[in-house]
Structures are given as C-alpha cells and as structure tokens.
Design a protein around this motif. Structure first.
Motif, PDB file in Angstrom:
ATOM      1  N   GLU A 138      89.813  79.529  -1.134  1.00  0.00           N
ATOM      2  CA  GLU A 138      90.140  78.989  -2.292  1.00  0.00           C
ATOM      3  C   GLU A 138      91.548  78.980  -2.574  1.00  0.00           C
ATOM      4  OE1 GLU A 138      87.311  79.639  -5.553  1.00  0.00           O
ATOM      5  OE2 GLU A 138      85.561  79.556  -3.995  1.00  0.00           O
ATOM      6  N   ILE A 139      92.445  77.990  -3.136  1.00  0.00           N
ATOM      7  CA  ILE A 139      93.738  78.081  -3.634  1.00  0.00           C
ATOM      8  C   ILE A 139      93.981  77.258  -4.972  1.00  0.00           C
ATOM      9  CG2 ILE A 139      96.090  77.396  -2.829  1.00  0.00           C
ATOM     10  CD1 ILE A 139      94.903  77.469  -0.006  1.00  0.00           C
ATOM     11  N   GLY A 140      94.304  78.111  -5.913  1.00  0.00           N
ATOM     12  CA  GLY A 140      94.530  77.436  -7.222  1.00  0.00           C
ATOM     13  C   GLY A 140      95.553  76.523  -7.331  1.00  0.00           C
ATOM     14  N   GLY A 141      96.765  76.731  -6.362  1.00  0.00           N
ATOM     15  CA  GLY A 141      97.833  75.916  -6.457  1.00  0.00           C
ATOM     16  C   GLY A 141      97.653  74.900  -5.340  1.00  0.00           C
ATOM     17  N   VAL A 142      99.111  74.540  -4.829  1.00  0.00           N
ATOM     18  CA  VAL A 142      98.962  73.757  -3.674  1.00  0.00           C
ATOM     19  C   VAL A 142      99.169  74.614  -2.435  1.00  0.00           C
ATOM     20  CG1 VAL A 142     100.658  72.123  -5.040  1.00  0.00           C
ATOM     21  CG2 VAL A 142     101.406  73.520  -3.542  1.00  0.00           C
ATOM     22  N   LEU A 143      98.688  73.845  -1.381  1.00  0.00           N
ATOM     23  CA  LEU A 143      98.683  74.244  -0.075  1.00  0.00           C
ATOM     24  C   LEU A 143      99.924  73.369   0.581  1.00  0.00           C
ATOM     25  CD1 LEU A 143      98.121  75.697   2.527  1.00  0.00           C
ATOM     26  CD2 LEU A 143      96.428  74.133   2.937  1.00  0.00           C
ATOM     27  N   SER A 144     100.819  73.858   0.874  1.00  0.00           N
ATOM     28  CA  SER A 144     102.121  73.038   1.135  1.00  0.00           C
ATOM     29  C   SER A 144     102.461  73.609   2.826  1.00  0.00           C
ATOM     30  CB  SER A 144     103.331  73.089   0.645  1.00  0.00           C
ATOM     31  OG  SER A 144     104.504  72.334   0.897  1.00  0.00           O
ATOM     32  N   CYS A 145     102.457  72.829   3.625  1.00  0.00           N
ATOM     33  CA  CYS A 145     102.799  72.922   4.942  1.00  0.00           C
ATOM     34  C   CYS A 145     104.122  72.121   5.224  1.00  0.00           C
ATOM     35  CB  CYS A 145     101.625  72.647   6.008  1.00  0.00           C
ATOM     36  SG  CYS A 145     100.127  73.843   5.714  1.00  0.00           S
ATOM     37  N   ILE A 146     104.980  71.667   4.328  1.00  0.00           N
ATOM     38  CA  ILE A 146     105.940  70.703   4.656  1.00  0.00           C
ATOM     39  C   ILE A 146     107.112  71.502   5.464  1.00  0.00           C
ATOM     40  CG2 ILE A 146     107.989  69.546   3.619  1.00  0.00           C
ATOM     41  CD1 ILE A 146     106.126  69.221   1.092  1.00  0.00           C
ATOM     42  N   GLY A 147     107.099  70.943   6.698  1.00  0.00           N
ATOM     43  CA  GLY A 147     108.273  71.391   7.740  1.00  0.00           C
ATOM     44  C   GLY A 147     107.525  72.604   8.477  1.00  0.00           C
ATOM     45  N   GLY A 148     106.109  72.625   8.749  1.00  0.00           N
ATOM     46  CA  GLY A 148     105.557  73.602   9.419  1.00  0.00           C
ATOM     47  C   GLY A 148     105.182  73.011  10.993  1.00  0.00           C
ATOM     48  N   THR A 149     105.037  73.802  11.577  1.00  0.00           N
ATOM     49  CA  THR A 149     104.157  73.547  12.979  1.00  0.00           C
ATOM     50  C   THR A 149     103.403  74.457  13.320  1.00  0.00           C
ATOM     51  OG1 THR A 149     106.355  72.830  13.902  1.00  0.00           O
ATOM     52  CG2 THR A 149     104.911  73.536  15.131  1.00  0.00           C
ATOM     53  N   PHE A 150     102.057  74.200  13.712  1.00  0.00           N
ATOM     54  CA  PHE A 150     100.836  74.897  13.781  1.00  0.00           C
ATOM     55  C   PHE A 150     100.209  74.372  15.145  1.00  0.00           C
ATOM     56  CE2 PHE A 150     101.667  74.175   9.541  1.00  0.00           C
ATOM     57  CZ  PHE A 150     101.308  75.356   9.014  1.00  0.00           C
ATOM     58  N   GLU A 151     100.122  75.345  16.110  1.00  0.00           N
ATOM     59  CA  GLU A 151      99.505  75.086  17.477  1.00  0.00           C
ATOM     60  C   GLU A 151      98.396  75.922  17.862  1.00  0.00           C
ATOM     61  OE1 GLU A 151     102.323  76.164  20.589  1.00  0.00           O
ATOM     62  OE2 GLU A 151     103.779  76.133  19.055  1.00  0.00           O
ATOM     63  N   ASN A 152      97.648  75.554  18.470  1.00  0.00           N
ATOM     64  CA  ASN A 152      96.667  76.412  19.269  1.00  0.00           C
ATOM     65  C   ASN A 152      95.961  75.983  20.589  1.00  0.00           C
ATOM     66  OD1 ASN A 152      94.599  78.313  19.483  1.00  0.00           O
ATOM     67  ND2 ASN A 152      93.302  78.002  17.721  1.00  0.00           N
ATOM     68  N   GLU A 153      96.181  76.213  21.662  1.00  0.00           N
ATOM     69  CA  GLU A 153      95.598  75.963  22.870  1.00  0.00           C
ATOM     70  C   GLU A 153      94.140  76.245  22.936  1.00  0.00           C
ATOM     71  OE1 GLU A 153      97.836  77.648  25.963  1.00  0.00           O
ATOM     72  OE2 GLU A 153      99.617  76.873  25.575  1.00  0.00           O
ATOM     73  N   PHE A 175     106.081  68.024   9.387  1.00  0.00           N
ATOM     74  CA  PHE A 175     104.635  68.763   9.689  1.00  0.00           C
ATOM     75  C   PHE A 175     104.610  68.307  11.178  1.00  0.00           C
ATOM     76  CE2 PHE A 175     100.283  68.562  10.266  1.00  0.00           C
ATOM     77  CZ  PHE A 175      99.709  69.939   9.995  1.00  0.00           C
ATOM     78  N   LYS A 176     104.093  69.244  11.863  1.00  0.00           N
ATOM     79  CA  LYS A 176     103.478  69.101  13.192  1.00  0.00           C
ATOM     80  C   LYS A 176     102.341  69.779  13.612  1.00  0.00           C
ATOM     81  CE  LYS A 176     105.026  68.200  18.083  1.00  0.00           C
ATOM     82  NZ  LYS A 176     106.472  68.194  18.830  1.00  0.00           N
ATOM     83  N   ALA A 177     101.246  69.542  14.043  1.00  0.00           N
ATOM     84  CA  ALA A 177     100.166  70.034  14.613  1.00  0.00           C
ATOM     85  C   ALA A 177      99.773  69.711  16.018  1.00  0.00           C
ATOM     86  CB  ALA A 177      98.995  69.931  13.799  1.00  0.00           C
ATOM     87  N   LEU A 178      99.643  70.755  16.834  1.00  0.00           N
ATOM     88  CA  LEU A 178      99.407  70.505  18.443  1.00  0.00           C
ATOM     89  C   LEU A 178      97.997  71.147  18.498  1.00  0.00           C
ATOM     90  CD1 LEU A 178     102.764  71.661  19.923  1.00  0.00           C
ATOM     91  CD2 LEU A 178     102.042  69.353  19.462  1.00  0.00           C
ATOM     92  N   GLY A 179      96.987  70.321  18.422  1.00  0.00           N
ATOM     93  CA  GLY A 179      95.813  70.928  18.190  1.00  0.00           C
ATOM     94  C   GLY A 179      94.966  70.205  17.042  1.00  0.00           C
ATOM     95  N   GLU A 180      93.657  70.373  16.996  1.00  0.00           N
ATOM     96  CA  GLU A 180      92.869  69.492  16.054  1.00  0.00           C
ATOM     97  C   GLU A 180      93.215  70.216  14.593  1.00  0.00           C
ATOM     98  OE1 GLU A 180      88.416  67.960  16.319  1.00  0.00           O
ATOM     99  OE2 GLU A 180      88.632  70.262  15.128  1.00  0.00           O
ATOM    100  N   VAL A 181      93.544  69.483  13.526  1.00  0.00           N
ATOM    101  CA  VAL A 181      93.451  69.618  11.977  1.00  0.00           C
ATOM    102  C   VAL A 181      92.179  69.310  11.579  1.00  0.00           C
ATOM    103  CG1 VAL A 181      94.767  69.432   9.955  1.00  0.00           C
ATOM    104  CG2 VAL A 181      95.858  69.496  12.140  1.00  0.00           C
ATOM    105  N   ARG A 182      91.587  70.299  11.255  1.00  0.00           N
ATOM    106  CA  ARG A 182      90.165  70.220  10.671  1.00  0.00           C
ATOM    107  C   ARG A 182      89.994  70.541   9.224  1.00  0.00           C
ATOM    108  NH1 ARG A 182      86.230  73.722  14.102  1.00  0.00           N
ATOM    109  NH2 ARG A 182      86.906  72.235  15.717  1.00  0.00           N
TER     110      ARG A 182
END
Length: 308
Positions: A138-153, A175-182
């Motif tokens: 639970e997050i009371g403000g924003v969840l910001s991933c602007i300019g973030g890279t996330f990956e998981n093989e 923003f870039k995700a290598l793998g499913e964003v769920r």
C-alpha cells in the motif's frame, strides 16, 4: 545504544548527517562501501534518534542485503545513485517514504505487503535486476518509475498484484521493463500512465493487469511499446482508456473491461486476430478517435476469427 567509537569515518559522517537532516554526497567515481547492517542499526535508532529526513545520502555501495523486513521506519529513506548489489528486503515494512533515484539494485527488491504513507520514487536511471515485488503493498502517494529499468529472467520484472496506490502510477518516459509487468487486481486512485514506456516480454504478457481498478484512466500512448501481450480483462479503466500513438505488437485483451471514454487511433491497433474485445464497455469515443463506420468496422474485424 551502540558504541559510536567503533564506527568508520564514512559511517560516522552518515550518522552525523542523519541526525542533522543534511544531504551527504560522495564522489560517484569511487563509491565507498557501507555495511548494510550499519544502515539497518541506524534506522533502528541503535545510535539514537534521527532527523525526520532520515538517511539522505548519495554515492555509496551498500555491502550486504539491505534488510528492513517487518520494521517500522519513521524517517525518510533517500538514497541517490547508490548501489545495492545484494538486493533489498522490505516485506511487511512500514515507512514514511522511499526515494531511490539513480540507484542500482542487483538482486531484486522484495516488498510484499509494504506500507508507505508517502511516495515511492524509483526514477532517473534507477535499475532493478531480478525483479521488483510489491504484492499487496500500500502506497499513500505516487509510485513513480519514470526513467527506471526493471528486469527479471525468471519471473515478473514487476509484480504489483493486489497493490493499492492512493495517487497515480507512472511507468513512463524512458521506463523499460524486460519481463512481465503484473498489476493483477491492483487499485490506483489516480491514473496509470505508461506514456512512452517500453514493455518487453515477447514470449508472454508484457502488461498483465486483469481486474485492475483505476479511477483516473489508463494511458498506453505516445510512444508506448508492448513487445508481448497486453491483458486488461475485466478491468475498470476509469475515466479514459487511451491507446493513441502506441505500438501494440502482441494481443490486446480488454474483454469485459470498461471505461467512460475510449481514445484510440488506427496506427495503434493490434494486428488482425490479436484484438479481444468481447464484453468491452465504454460510454463514448474521445473527440480524436476515428468515428467513420468503415474504420470502426475494420476495428471489429481485427478480433480473433475463432471467436467472431
């Protein structure tokens, strides 16, 4: 209370800054190593109370797993351009705010059921390998991933199933995700903005958000790229669902989803046979959406021919 005389010079400077609320910077070309255990003790007030700003430091390498699982953290955590090669553990943690711009996390973040009263910023070159796990957080403000890279093989790049965000979620602007964003069954009080975001999971779902509830709207547009399927089955997409100016290379599944306004353009439609819209409900098209009968008929004909 722990004995301060046993601290290194670097640790003493971090302790002093945490007490005064100052922003402590180290040269980025030679990041000093700081023991994760020291930072955890610091947050646990083993060296006395801290300023409400808490840890506000740039340019360190954290040695060991940063493990604050099931702890109450009453100060801000603000790490800038820091390295966490062994990963971060924050399951069931309760905290004020988490800022990690430009940080690099080598072995993932586990933050199941984490409660944050303020914002979570994973931005400005932030990198997370082995995945970000936020199920039931639970997050009371924003969840910001602007300019973030996330990956998981070996799993989701981001698992935010059951996440509750009072404000908005930004997976946009480099923003870039290598793998499913769920985001299964997640609830977002503002908007879900994926404007310009790149989602890559060619062998499966690039964005998997069945049952999501978004108050403000969902924006997969203006440079949005999905190399993989986008699944929004039974989703409440809020005031607007926009796929204008996007590139959907896999399936778009919005069966039984709903939105007040539907905004699209022909260039953003998925290929023939990759559109699933049975039960999709909307009140009206946007002012910019194509309304010509032949165009909308062509849209309907992009549905899976085995079903229609």
């Amino acid at each position: 209370m722990k004995d301060e005389s046993l601290l290194s010079g670097i640790e003493q400077s971090i302790l002093t800054a945490a007490r005064t609320g100052d922003f402590l910077r180290f040269p980025l070309d030679a990041k000093p190593k700081v023991a994760a255990a020291f930072l955890v003790d610091l947050l646990g007030e083993s060296y006395g109370p801290l300023h409400p700003r808490g840890i506000h430091v740039e340019g360190i390498e954290v040695d060991g797993v940063f493990d604050i699982e099931n702890r109450q953290i009453d100060v801000w955590l603000y790490f800038v351009n820091c390295d966490f090669p062994a990963g971060m553990m924050m399951r069931d943690t309760r905290m004020v705010g988490l800022f990690l711009p430009g940080c690099k996390v080598g072995k993932g973040i586990r933050a199941d059921r984490m409660l944050v009263s303020g914002a979570v910023l994973l931005t400005a070159g932030f990198e997370c390998k082995r995945g970000l796990a936020l199920p039931a957080a639970e997050i009371g403000g924003v969840l910001s991933c602007i300019g973030g890279t996330f990956e998981n093989e070996k799993g989701p790049a981001i698992d935010a199933s059951g996440l509750r965000v009072r404000d908005s979620v930004f997976l946009r602007a480099d923003f870039k995700a290598l793998g499913e964003v769920r985001f299964l069954e997640a609830e977002i009080g503002g908007i879900l903005s994926c404007i310009g975001g790149h989602f890559e999971n060619e062998k499966g779902r690039a964005l998997y958000a069945d049952g999501i509830k978004v108050t403000g709207g969902v924006f997969l547009r203006d440079g949005f790229l999905a190399k993989g399927d986008v699944s929004l089955v039974a989703a409440d997409l809020g005031k607007m669902f926009s796929i204008r100016g996007g590139d959907l290379q896999g399936k778009l599944d919005i069966r039984h989803a709903k939105a007040q306004v539907f905004d699209d353009d022909e260039k953003s439609w998925p290929q023939v046979g990759k559109l699933l819209i049975d039960g999709f409900r909307y009140e009206r098209f946007s002012d910019k959406a194509p309304l010509d009968f032949a165009v909308r008929k062509s849209w309907l004909e992009r549905q899976d021919s085995e079903s229609f």
